[in-house]
Write a protein that holds these residues in place. Structure first.
Motif, PDB file in Angstrom:
ATOM      1  N   GLU A   1      51.022  95.395  22.994  1.00 10.52           N
ATOM      2  CA  GLU A   1      51.326  95.279  24.294  1.00 10.52           C
ATOM      3  C   GLU A   1      50.858  96.295  25.119  1.00 10.52           C
ATOM      4  O   GLU A   1      50.452  96.408  26.285  1.00 10.52           O
ATOM      5  CB  GLU A   1      52.690  94.424  24.488  1.00 10.52           C
ATOM      6  CG  GLU A   1      52.750  93.965  25.861  1.00 10.52           C
ATOM      7  CD  GLU A   1      53.856  92.897  25.991  1.00 10.52           C
ATOM      8  OE1 GLU A   1      54.211  92.819  27.216  1.00 10.52           O
ATOM      9  OE2 GLU A   1      54.694  92.870  25.087  1.00 10.52           O
TER      10      GLU A   1
ATOM     11  N   PRO B   1      44.204  84.240  31.687  1.00  7.50           N
ATOM     12  CA  PRO B   1      44.094  85.577  31.047  1.00  7.50           C
ATOM     13  C   PRO B   1      45.324  86.027  31.112  1.00  7.50           C
ATOM     14  O   PRO B   1      45.917  86.890  30.219  1.00  7.50           O
ATOM     15  CB  PRO B   1      43.269  86.363  32.104  1.00  7.50           C
ATOM     16  CG  PRO B   1      42.296  85.449  32.962  1.00  7.50           C
ATOM     17  CD  PRO B   1      43.034  83.837  32.832  1.00  7.50           C
TER      18      PRO B   1
ATOM     19  N   THR C   1      48.297  84.411  30.396  1.00  8.28           N
ATOM     20  CA  THR C   1      48.772  83.959  29.098  1.00  8.28           C
ATOM     21  C   THR C   1      48.739  84.637  27.997  1.00  8.28           C
ATOM     22  O   THR C   1      49.625  84.658  27.066  1.00  8.28           O
ATOM     23  CB  THR C   1      48.461  82.660  28.832  1.00  8.28           C
ATOM     24  OG1 THR C   1      47.167  82.483  28.606  1.00  8.28           O
ATOM     25  CG2 THR C   1      48.719  81.740  30.069  1.00  8.28           C
ATOM     26  N   GLN C   2      47.772  85.789  27.867  1.00  8.26           N
ATOM     27  CA  GLN C   2      47.510  86.641  26.894  1.00  8.26           C
ATOM     28  C   GLN C   2      48.885  87.307  26.372  1.00  8.26           C
ATOM     29  O   GLN C   2      49.254  87.564  25.174  1.00  8.26           O
ATOM     30  CB  GLN C   2      46.321  87.702  26.684  1.00  8.26           C
ATOM     31  CG  GLN C   2      45.154  86.885  27.004  1.00  8.26           C
ATOM     32  CD  GLN C   2      44.642  85.904  25.653  1.00  8.26           C
ATOM     33  OE1 GLN C   2      44.860  86.818  24.570  1.00  8.26           O
ATOM     34  NE2 GLN C   2      44.388  84.929  25.751  1.00  8.26           N
TER      35      GLN C   2
ATOM     36  N   ASP D   1      43.028  82.814  19.020  1.00  2.68           N
ATOM     37  CA  ASP D   1      42.009  83.093  20.245  1.00  2.68           C
ATOM     38  C   ASP D   1      42.979  84.525  20.815  1.00  2.68           C
ATOM     39  O   ASP D   1      41.939  85.437  21.274  1.00  2.68           O
ATOM     40  CB  ASP D   1      41.879  82.007  21.296  1.00  2.68           C
ATOM     41  CG  ASP D   1      41.233  80.776  20.903  1.00  2.68           C
ATOM     42  OD1 ASP D   1      40.393  81.095  19.896  1.00  2.68           O
ATOM     43  OD2 ASP D   1      41.353  79.890  21.412  1.00  2.68           O
ATOM     44  N   ASN D   2      44.290  84.540  20.818  1.00  5.23           N
ATOM     45  CA  ASN D   2      44.933  85.533  21.282  1.00  5.23           C
ATOM     46  C   ASN D   2      44.675  86.870  20.704  1.00  5.23           C
ATOM     47  O   ASN D   2      44.317  88.049  21.021  1.00  5.23           O
ATOM     48  CB  ASN D   2      46.205  84.972  21.352  1.00  5.23           C
ATOM     49  CG  ASN D   2      47.267  86.329  21.892  1.00  5.23           C
ATOM     50  OD1 ASN D   2      47.841  86.903  21.122  1.00  5.23           O
ATOM     51  ND2 ASN D   2      47.296  86.642  23.169  1.00  5.23           N
TER      52      ASN D   2
ATOM     53  N   ALA E   1      40.992  88.092  21.169  1.00  2.00           N
ATOM     54  CA  ALA E   1      40.764  88.712  22.378  1.00  2.00           C
ATOM     55  C   ALA E   1      41.370  90.255  22.321  1.00  2.00           C
ATOM     56  O   ALA E   1      40.869  91.375  22.901  1.00  2.00           O
ATOM     57  CB  ALA E   1      41.397  87.903  23.516  1.00  2.00           C
ATOM     58  N   ASN E   2      42.495  90.389  21.751  1.00  2.00           N
ATOM     59  CA  ASN E   2      43.464  91.613  21.620  1.00  2.00           C
ATOM     60  C   ASN E   2      42.492  92.585  20.867  1.00  2.00           C
ATOM     61  O   ASN E   2      42.605  93.636  21.239  1.00  2.00           O
ATOM     62  CB  ASN E   2      44.742  91.350  20.974  1.00  2.00           C
ATOM     63  CG  ASN E   2      45.721  90.407  21.793  1.00  2.00           C
ATOM     64  OD1 ASN E   2      45.464  90.327  23.045  1.00  2.00           O
ATOM     65  ND2 ASN E   2      46.769  89.876  21.291  1.00  2.00           N
TER      66      ASN E   2
END
Length: 251
Positions: free
Chosen positions: A227, A92, A94-95, A177-178, A181-182
């Motif tokens: 972020e 997690p 590493t997101q 994937d990142n 998920a975001n």
């Protein structure tokens, strides 16, 4: 005086095909056109073309399937399937590491896309913006994340920096994937989607205006907003979970 040696035609064709693979005109997994069609395109004989294809096959760039044609090898970007990369992608924390890395990659892509982008690159960027906007209403974020990855790859291609293109392409699976998920987390925020889409338009507008510094700054501000918003949502979620636990304890 030394004798000037002429190059074999097959070597010239080999280099041209290699260039098409390097700059993305031929993609991993893509089937090559028939030999006759390629020979006509390069205006060469089929034996010379066949020898060039054999050269690339020997170098591990092409795969010939009996009766099925010749394909660009799928594992050209093998780094995306590396077990360590897969392990890193599943952690997690590493997101946010990847978001930080994207500041450098996408900021550089935006800068050089504004500096070197061609009209055809501009058309593709605008097309992907429209596609992303159309998909943003979907609850399932899979298609939107795919379109976003293609948008950022198009921006990298518009930079005409081959190293940058290949680094981003090698991270394609992890990026998707990142981003997915975001998007799933950001969907819980208030009017976040509208702000983010507006930021992407600002990036593209700067690229079309050939303003490298503004394009890079817009890209960095876009990622910083994502972020900060993710951190805020995660903090709020943690507070809610703690409050719920307290309620359960009191019961």
């Amino acid at each position: 005086m030394q004798r000037i040696q002429s190059r074999k035609l097959s070597d010239v064709i080999t280099e041209q095909l290699e260039s098409m693979i390097i700059d993305g005109r031929l993609l991993a997994g893509q089937k090559l056109p028939p030999e006759r069609e390629l020979a006509e395109k390069f205006a060469v004989s089929r034996p010379s073309l066949r020898e060039a294809i054999q050269n690339l096959e020997a170098r591990g760039l092409l795969l010939r399937k009996q009766g099925g044609g010749t394909f660009i090898k799928r594992n050209l970007t093998a780094s995306v399937t590396d077990p360590l990369m897969d392990l890193i992608a599943k952690r997690p924390e590493t997101q946010f590491d990847l978001l930080e890395f994207r500041h450098a990659l996408e900021g550089m892509a935006a800068y050089y896309a504004a500096l070197r982008g061609q009209p055809e690159d501009h058309v593709k960027l605008k097309q992907w913006l429209l596609e992303i906007e159309a998909l943003s209403a979907n609850e399932d974020k899979s298609q939107e994340s795919q379109a976003l990855v293609e948008f950022y790859l198009t921006m990298a291609q518009a930079s005409h920096n081959l190293v940058l293109v290949h680094v981003m392409r090698s991270l394609k699976t992890m990026l998707q994937d990142n981003i997915k998920a975001n998007l799933e987390v950001l969907a819980t925020g208030n009017d976040v989607a509208g702000t983010i889409q507006s930021q992407r338009k600002t990036i593209v507008a700067a690229i079309l205006a050939r303003d490298p510094e503004t394009a890079r700054q817009a890209s960095n501000e876009h990622l910083a907003f994502i972020e900060d918003t993710l951190l805020e949502i995660n903090t709020q979620d943690t507070r809610i979970q703690r409050a719920l636990r307290r309620i359960e304890i009191k019961k």
